[in-house]
Design an enzyme around this catalytic site. Structure first.
Site, PDB file in Angstrom:
ATOM      1  N   HIS A  67       0.855  -0.988  -0.008  1.00  0.00           N
ATOM      2  CA  HIS A  67       0.074  -0.034   0.119  1.00  0.00           C
ATOM      3  C   HIS A  67       0.845   1.266   0.050  1.00  0.00           C
ATOM      4  O   HIS A  67       1.916   1.440   0.695  1.00  0.00           O
ATOM      5  CB  HIS A  67      -1.021  -0.050   1.076  1.00  0.00           C
ATOM      6  CG  HIS A  67      -2.032  -1.083   1.296  1.00  0.00           C
ATOM      7  ND1 HIS A  67      -3.394  -0.636   0.586  1.00  0.00           N
ATOM      8  CD2 HIS A  67      -2.115  -2.356   1.256  1.00  0.00           C
ATOM      9  CE1 HIS A  67      -3.956  -1.841   0.565  1.00  0.00           C
ATOM     10  NE2 HIS A  67      -3.492  -2.599   0.704  1.00  0.00           N
ATOM     11  N   SER A  84      -6.473   3.620  -6.048  1.00  0.00           N
ATOM     12  CA  SER A  84      -5.721   4.262  -4.724  1.00  0.00           C
ATOM     13  C   SER A  84      -5.828   5.740  -5.057  1.00  0.00           C
ATOM     14  O   SER A  84      -6.369   6.485  -4.184  1.00  0.00           O
ATOM     15  CB  SER A  84      -4.288   3.900  -4.516  1.00  0.00           C
ATOM     16  OG  SER A  84      -4.232   2.847  -3.942  1.00  0.00           O
ATOM     17  N   ILE A 121      -5.720   2.471   5.697  1.00  0.00           N
ATOM     18  CA  ILE A 121      -7.096   2.779   6.107  1.00  0.00           C
ATOM     19  C   ILE A 121      -7.909   2.813   4.940  1.00  0.00           C
ATOM     20  O   ILE A 121      -7.491   3.321   3.794  1.00  0.00           O
ATOM     21  CB  ILE A 121      -7.251   4.053   6.940  1.00  0.00           C
ATOM     22  CG1 ILE A 121      -8.724   4.379   7.668  1.00  0.00           C
ATOM     23  CG2 ILE A 121      -6.852   5.405   6.245  1.00  0.00           C
ATOM     24  CD1 ILE A 121      -8.492   5.518   8.573  1.00  0.00           C
ATOM     25  N   CYS A 122      -9.043   2.493   5.091  1.00  0.00           N
ATOM     26  CA  CYS A 122     -10.147   2.496   4.062  1.00  0.00           C
ATOM     27  C   CYS A 122     -10.612   3.986   3.660  1.00  0.00           C
ATOM     28  O   CYS A 122     -11.488   4.554   4.554  1.00  0.00           O
ATOM     29  CB  CYS A 122     -11.296   1.759   4.407  1.00  0.00           C
ATOM     30  SG  CYS A 122     -12.538   1.660   2.631  1.00  0.00           S
TER      31      CYS A 122
END
Length: 174
Positions: A67, A84, A121-122
């Site tokens: 990520h 993203s 984190i979403c």
């Protein structure tokens, strides 16, 4: 898209379509393809979740390291994945002012130094203020607690990405 369409996909098309539901981890959908036929979207999610949770801690941390930093180098250079980019944009992370950028850089750096992986984190489920607050709060966690918390965020991101794919036209994705 009907589940029978998903179940009829070749291995290559399945991995191409679902390859980024977990950020830069096409190995995960590749690993669950063999569980076809899936009953429904929840069945796909369950297999992905089980795969991730079955990984050793080092594997989970590897997933987390795929990520990008929120509002980090990839955001600035335009090298975020399409997913993203959309997620960070929705949360306001792509339009930070200089003070906010500096704060995020400082917090991201502190987080990675403490845990060895980026803060996950979403973003779609959080505002810019929520993200900064949670990043500050989660710095207080121990490594094991934070690893599991971050993995739960990965599964939230995955769930939303799966829904985007399955609820859209398959032909536009292949």
């Amino acid at each position: 898209m009907e589940i029978n369409v998903v179940n009829a996909l070749t291995y290559e098309d399945f991995v191409k379509l679902f390859g980024n539901v977990v950020e830069k981890c096409p190995l995960i959908p590749a690993a669950i393809w063999s569980y076809r036929p899936f009953k429904d979207l929840a069945d796909i999610e369950a297999h992905i979740r089980e795969f991730i949770h079955s990984l050793p801690d080092s594997g989970k941390e590897g997933v987390l390291r795929c990520h990008p930093d929120l509002a980090g180098r990839d955001t600035q250079s335009g090298t975020l994945t399409r997913e993203s980019q959309e997620e960070q944009s929705q949360a306001g992370m792509t339009t930070l002012d200089s003070a906010e950028s500096l704060q995020m850089y400082r917090l991201n750096t502190e987080y990675k130094e403490r845990f060895g992986f980026p803060f996950v984190i979403c973003a779609r489920l959080n505002s810019k203020a929520d993200i900064v607050c949670q990043l500050s709060e989660r710095l207080k966690n121990d490594r094991a607690t934070e690893r599991e918390r971050a993995i739960e965020e990965v599964t939230k991101i995955c769930s939303l990405r799966l829904r985007n794919i399955v609820l859209s036209d398959i032909q536009t994705k292949l």
